[in-house]
Design a protein around this motif. Structure first.
Motif, PDB file in Angstrom:
ATOM      1  N   MET A 103       0.815  -1.210   0.000  1.00  0.00           N
ATOM      2  CA  MET A 103       0.000   0.000   0.000  1.00  0.00           C
ATOM      3  C   MET A 103       0.851   1.264   0.000  1.00  0.00           C
ATOM      4  SD  MET A 103      -2.922  -1.385   2.643  1.00  0.00           S
ATOM      5  CE  MET A 103      -4.094  -0.044   2.500  1.00  0.00           C
ATOM      6  N   THR A 106       1.595   2.295  -3.429  1.00  0.00           N
ATOM      7  CA  THR A 106       0.455   2.949  -4.056  1.00  0.00           C
ATOM      8  C   THR A 106       0.399   4.421  -3.679  1.00  0.00           C
ATOM      9  OG1 THR A 106      -0.805   0.877  -4.033  1.00  0.00           O
ATOM     10  CG2 THR A 106      -2.059   2.905  -4.312  1.00  0.00           C
ATOM     11  N   VAL A 107       0.605   4.715  -2.397  1.00  0.00           N
ATOM     12  CA  VAL A 107       0.589   6.112  -1.950  1.00  0.00           C
ATOM     13  C   VAL A 107       1.699   6.908  -2.636  1.00  0.00           C
ATOM     14  CG1 VAL A 107       0.896   7.648   0.022  1.00  0.00           C
ATOM     15  CG2 VAL A 107      -0.476   5.583   0.264  1.00  0.00           C
ATOM     16  N   TYR A 234      -5.288  11.786   0.444  1.00  0.00           N
ATOM     17  CA  TYR A 234      -5.266  10.395  -0.011  1.00  0.00           C
ATOM     18  C   TYR A 234      -5.993   9.537   1.029  1.00  0.00           C
ATOM     19  CZ  TYR A 234      -1.248  12.577  -2.277  1.00  0.00           C
ATOM     20  OH  TYR A 234      -0.426  13.433  -2.968  1.00  0.00           O
ATOM     21  N   ILE A 236      -6.407   5.373   1.844  1.00  0.00           N
ATOM     22  CA  ILE A 236      -6.199   3.956   1.548  1.00  0.00           C
ATOM     23  C   ILE A 236      -6.681   3.078   2.699  1.00  0.00           C
ATOM     24  CG2 ILE A 236      -4.259   4.356  -0.012  1.00  0.00           C
ATOM     25  CD1 ILE A 236      -2.433   3.463   2.385  1.00  0.00           C
ATOM     26  N   ASP A 262      -8.715   5.308  -2.775  1.00  0.00           N
ATOM     27  CA  ASP A 262      -8.815   3.887  -3.077  1.00  0.00           C
ATOM     28  C   ASP A 262     -10.039   3.256  -2.416  1.00  0.00           C
ATOM     29  OD1 ASP A 262      -7.743   1.364  -4.158  1.00  0.00           O
ATOM     30  OD2 ASP A 262      -7.322   0.840  -2.077  1.00  0.00           O
ATOM     31  N   LEU A 284      -9.099   4.887  -7.463  1.00  0.00           N
ATOM     32  CA  LEU A 284      -8.763   3.471  -7.587  1.00  0.00           C
ATOM     33  C   LEU A 284      -9.888   2.623  -7.000  1.00  0.00           C
ATOM     34  CD1 LEU A 284      -5.024   3.578  -6.411  1.00  0.00           C
ATOM     35  CD2 LEU A 284      -5.866   3.538  -8.757  1.00  0.00           C
ATOM     36  N   HIS A 286     -10.345   0.157  -4.795  1.00  0.00           N
ATOM     37  CA  HIS A 286      -9.962  -0.610  -3.605  1.00  0.00           C
ATOM     38  C   HIS A 286      -8.951  -1.700  -3.972  1.00  0.00           C
ATOM     39  CE1 HIS A 286     -11.481  -1.825   0.647  1.00  0.00           C
ATOM     40  NE2 HIS A 286     -10.197  -2.084   0.507  1.00  0.00           N
ATOM     41  N   SER A 288      -5.289  -0.984  -3.460  1.00  0.00           N
ATOM     42  CA  SER A 288      -3.974  -0.452  -3.093  1.00  0.00           C
ATOM     43  C   SER A 288      -3.016  -1.514  -2.556  1.00  0.00           C
ATOM     44  CB  SER A 288      -4.115   0.669  -2.059  1.00  0.00           C
ATOM     45  OG  SER A 288      -4.623   0.189  -0.831  1.00  0.00           O
TER      46      SER A 288
END
Length: 313
Positions: A103, A106-107, A234, A236, A262, A284, A286, A288
């Motif tokens: 994850m 992803t960030v 952000y 997540i 996400d 996104l 879901h 991540s």
């Protein structure tokens, strides 16, 4: 006669299922358990009365009456959403704690997409040569300040990956104020009740909160108003942590630079959700924590725990 262990981890929501090599590792490292791969939910339910372990994505509340011999339920998932087992003495429930490694990437990808012109370039791909427009909005990630709300295992992984990028990190936690090894002198951890004081300083606000009632709309209209217009948001963690209507309004009115999301209050995200047509967003579905190493990372974490419960080879 060996103890029976059930494995029902088929592909789900785009994630690969557990592979034979993972099952082989189970059998090698924990041979005191007869690991049986189940074909479907019905087979899993039928074998539960004789099982001491169940490795599953989800555990139905209707299975509780059949699970009197279970000593362990283990799921790769980090969230508690799918496990509806009744707690009791002698039953251990394990959730995955390895997702942060994936994850965090992803960030970082979202941050670079916004700050280094990737998002703008994709949005302007129909223009002939928008060099001035894209270039004038670019800025360095190095030297920026990231506030990470929910500084547990996943939040710490985000901070760890941002450290070599030269990003100053402020972790926000309910109680644990321990400084991870990745921290530099300017990094710090603060309590949740201090969040408002750092929001005006944030270039990047990263939400990594669980979906419990204490996190509902923690980032509401008032707190969004404390962020600078050049800040990015952000999420997540779980979708309930942000007031999505307030975030949408701030983005449309130019009171935020962008948002990378996400997770959402309702999933799948409705096709008519206003955030879908909102500028300066990356949405996104879901994913991540997705990647081909998903189960490899889980097994690295799970096998020692299984050895502790059922004995080593």
């Amino acid at each position: 006669m060996k103890n029976l262990g059930l494995v029902f981890l088929p592909p789900v929501n785009g994630l690969p299922g557990m592979e034979e090599r993972h099952v082989a590792a189970l059998r090698q490292r924990v041979p005191s358990v007869d690991w049986r791969v189940c074909a479907d939910k019905d087979e899993t339910a039928s074998l539960l009365p004789d099982a001491v372990a169940a490795l599953v994505w989800a555990f139905s509340s209707s299975w509780n009456g059949k699970a009197g011999n279970l000593r362990l339920i283990a799921t790769p998932a980090a969230g508690r959403d799918w496990i509806h087992a009744t707690p009791r003495d002698g039953l251990e429930i394990l959730f995955g704690h390895y997702h942060g490694e994936l994850m965090a990437e992803t960030v970082l990808g979202l941050m670079l997409a916004f700050t280094r012109g990737i998002k703008d370039s994709l949005d302007r791909r129909g223009e002939v040569w928008p060099r001035v427009e894209v270039g004038s909005a670019m800025r360095p990630l190095r030297g920026s300040h990231a506030v990470i709300v929910g500084f547990g295992n996943i939040g710490k992984w985000v901070g760890r990956l941002l450290a070599p990028m030269g990003v100053r990190v402020t972790g926000v936690n309910r109680s644990n104020l321990d400084r991870p090894d990745s921290f530099r002198p300017d990094d710090r951890v603060i309590r949740l009740d201090e969040l408002d004081s750092v929001l005006p300083e944030a270039d990047h606000l990263v939400m990594v909160l669980p979906g419990d009632t204490g996190t509902d709309k923690l980032l509401d209209a008032r707190r969004i108003g404390l962020l600078r217009p050049d800040a990015y948001v952000y999420n997540i963690g779980r979708g309930n942590a942000i007031d999505l209507d307030a975030l949408t309004a701030a983005l449309r009115e130019g009171r935020l630079a962008g948002a990378g999301l996400d997770v959402y209050p309702e999933e799948p995200l409705p096709t008519d959700a206003p955030i879908r047509s909102c500028p300066r967003t990356i949405l996104l579905p879901h994913v991540s924590a997705f990647g081909p190493t998903y189960f490899d990372l889980w097994m690295k974490e799970l096998l020692p725990a299984l050895e502790g419960i059922f004995g080593k080879k």
